[in-house]
Design a protein around this motif. Structure first.
Motif, PDB file in Angstrom:
ATOM      1  N   TYR A   1      -0.338  -0.163  -4.399  1.00  0.00           N
ATOM      2  CA  TYR A   1      -1.781   0.062  -4.453  1.00  0.00           C
ATOM      3  C   TYR A   1      -2.113   1.278  -3.597  1.00  0.00           C
ATOM      4  O   TYR A   1      -1.467   1.526  -2.582  1.00  0.00           O
ATOM      5  N   GLU A   2      -3.127   2.005  -4.006  1.00  0.00           N
ATOM      6  CA  GLU A   2      -3.506   3.241  -3.316  1.00  0.00           C
ATOM      7  C   GLU A   2      -4.076   2.996  -1.926  1.00  0.00           C
ATOM      8  O   GLU A   2      -4.035   3.872  -1.080  1.00  0.00           O
ATOM      9  N   HIS A   3      -4.636   1.833  -1.683  1.00  0.00           N
ATOM     10  CA  HIS A   3      -5.305   1.569  -0.418  1.00  0.00           C
ATOM     11  C   HIS A   3      -5.146   0.089  -0.063  1.00  0.00           C
ATOM     12  O   HIS A   3      -5.047  -0.761  -0.948  1.00  0.00           O
TER      13      HIS A   3
ATOM     14  N   GLU B   1      -7.608  -7.098  -2.271  1.00  0.00           N
ATOM     15  CA  GLU B   1      -8.388  -7.662  -3.381  1.00  0.00           C
ATOM     16  C   GLU B   1      -7.449  -8.260  -4.425  1.00  0.00           C
ATOM     17  O   GLU B   1      -7.724  -9.324  -4.979  1.00  0.00           O
ATOM     18  N   ALA B   2      -6.336  -7.581  -4.699  1.00  0.00           N
ATOM     19  CA  ALA B   2      -5.358  -8.103  -5.661  1.00  0.00           C
ATOM     20  C   ALA B   2      -4.760  -9.411  -5.156  1.00  0.00           C
ATOM     21  O   ALA B   2      -4.604 -10.370  -5.920  1.00  0.00           O
TER      22      ALA B   2
ATOM     23  N   TYR C   1      -7.342  -1.928   0.950  1.00  0.00           N
ATOM     24  CA  TYR C   1      -8.451  -2.714   0.410  1.00  0.00           C
ATOM     25  C   TYR C   1      -8.134  -3.200  -1.005  1.00  0.00           C
ATOM     26  O   TYR C   1      -8.339  -4.372  -1.323  1.00  0.00           O
ATOM     27  N   PHE C   2      -7.629  -2.320  -1.860  1.00  0.00           N
ATOM     28  CA  PHE C   2      -7.294  -2.701  -3.232  1.00  0.00           C
ATOM     29  C   PHE C   2      -6.183  -3.742  -3.257  1.00  0.00           C
ATOM     30  O   PHE C   2      -6.203  -4.681  -4.053  1.00  0.00           O
ATOM     31  N   MET C   3      -5.200  -3.556  -2.388  1.00  0.00           N
ATOM     32  CA  MET C   3      -4.090  -4.492  -2.313  1.00  0.00           C
ATOM     33  C   MET C   3      -4.581  -5.883  -1.900  1.00  0.00           C
ATOM     34  O   MET C   3      -4.179  -6.892  -2.480  1.00  0.00           O
TER      35      MET C   3
ATOM     36  N   ALA D   1       0.850  -1.192   0.000  1.00  0.00           N
ATOM     37  CA  ALA D   1       0.000   0.000   0.000  1.00  0.00           C
ATOM     38  C   ALA D   1       0.889   1.246   0.000  1.00  0.00           C
ATOM     39  O   ALA D   1       1.889   1.302   0.724  1.00  0.00           O
TER      40      ALA D   1
END
Length: 139
Positions: free
Chosen positions: A68-70, A76-77, A72-74, A43
């Motif tokens: 990743y910007e956040h 999910e990836a 949560y996105f990381m 992140a």
């Protein structure tokens, strides 16, 4: 106390690498050195997370990876199998419990903590909330 504000410890921050759960397949990296071959996710709010984790775990410093910007996105990836994420325990607890992520290594204390700050003269309901969150975090 932070600048005259009472500080209530909430959660001590511990981090660990997490990878996608893959039923019937290999369980992910077996030892920290195996992470050198895995795509690492991080992140942007914690650009030194992997270096810090490597220093605490005794593995060779790992460079690169996908930002990743956040968190949560990381995560999910990582759940989609794009790499291994390094995240704080509260951020991955649900994914681990649901089997979306696995954690091949234990949590390591990061030296950081989440805290609840309040004004000294805060209303009673604020003090009650801060006391409650401290008890919840203590388990």
């Amino acid at each position: 106390m932070a600048r005259g504000h009472p500080c209530h410890p909430a959660f001590h921050r511990a981090v660990r690498p997490g990878a996608r759960a893959r039923p019937g397949r290999e369980a992910g990296p077996a030892r920290p050195a195996d992470l050198a071959r895995a795509p690492r996710l991080w992140a942007r709010t914690r650009p030194n997370a992997w270096a810090d984790w490597c220093a605490r775990s005794g593995c060779t410093a790992l460079e690169g990876g996908a930002p990743y910007e956040h968190f949560y996105f990381m995560l999910e990836a990582a759940s989609a199998g794009l790499g291994v994420a390094l995240a704080p325990e509260p951020h991955v607890a649900d994914d681990l419990a649901a089997g979306r992520l696995i954690a091949p290594f234990g949590f390591l204390p990061s030296g950081l903590a989440y805290v609840a700050l309040r004004r000294e003269e805060a209303p009673k309901k604020t003090r009650t909330f801060c006391d409650w969150i401290g008890r919840e975090a203590a388990g």
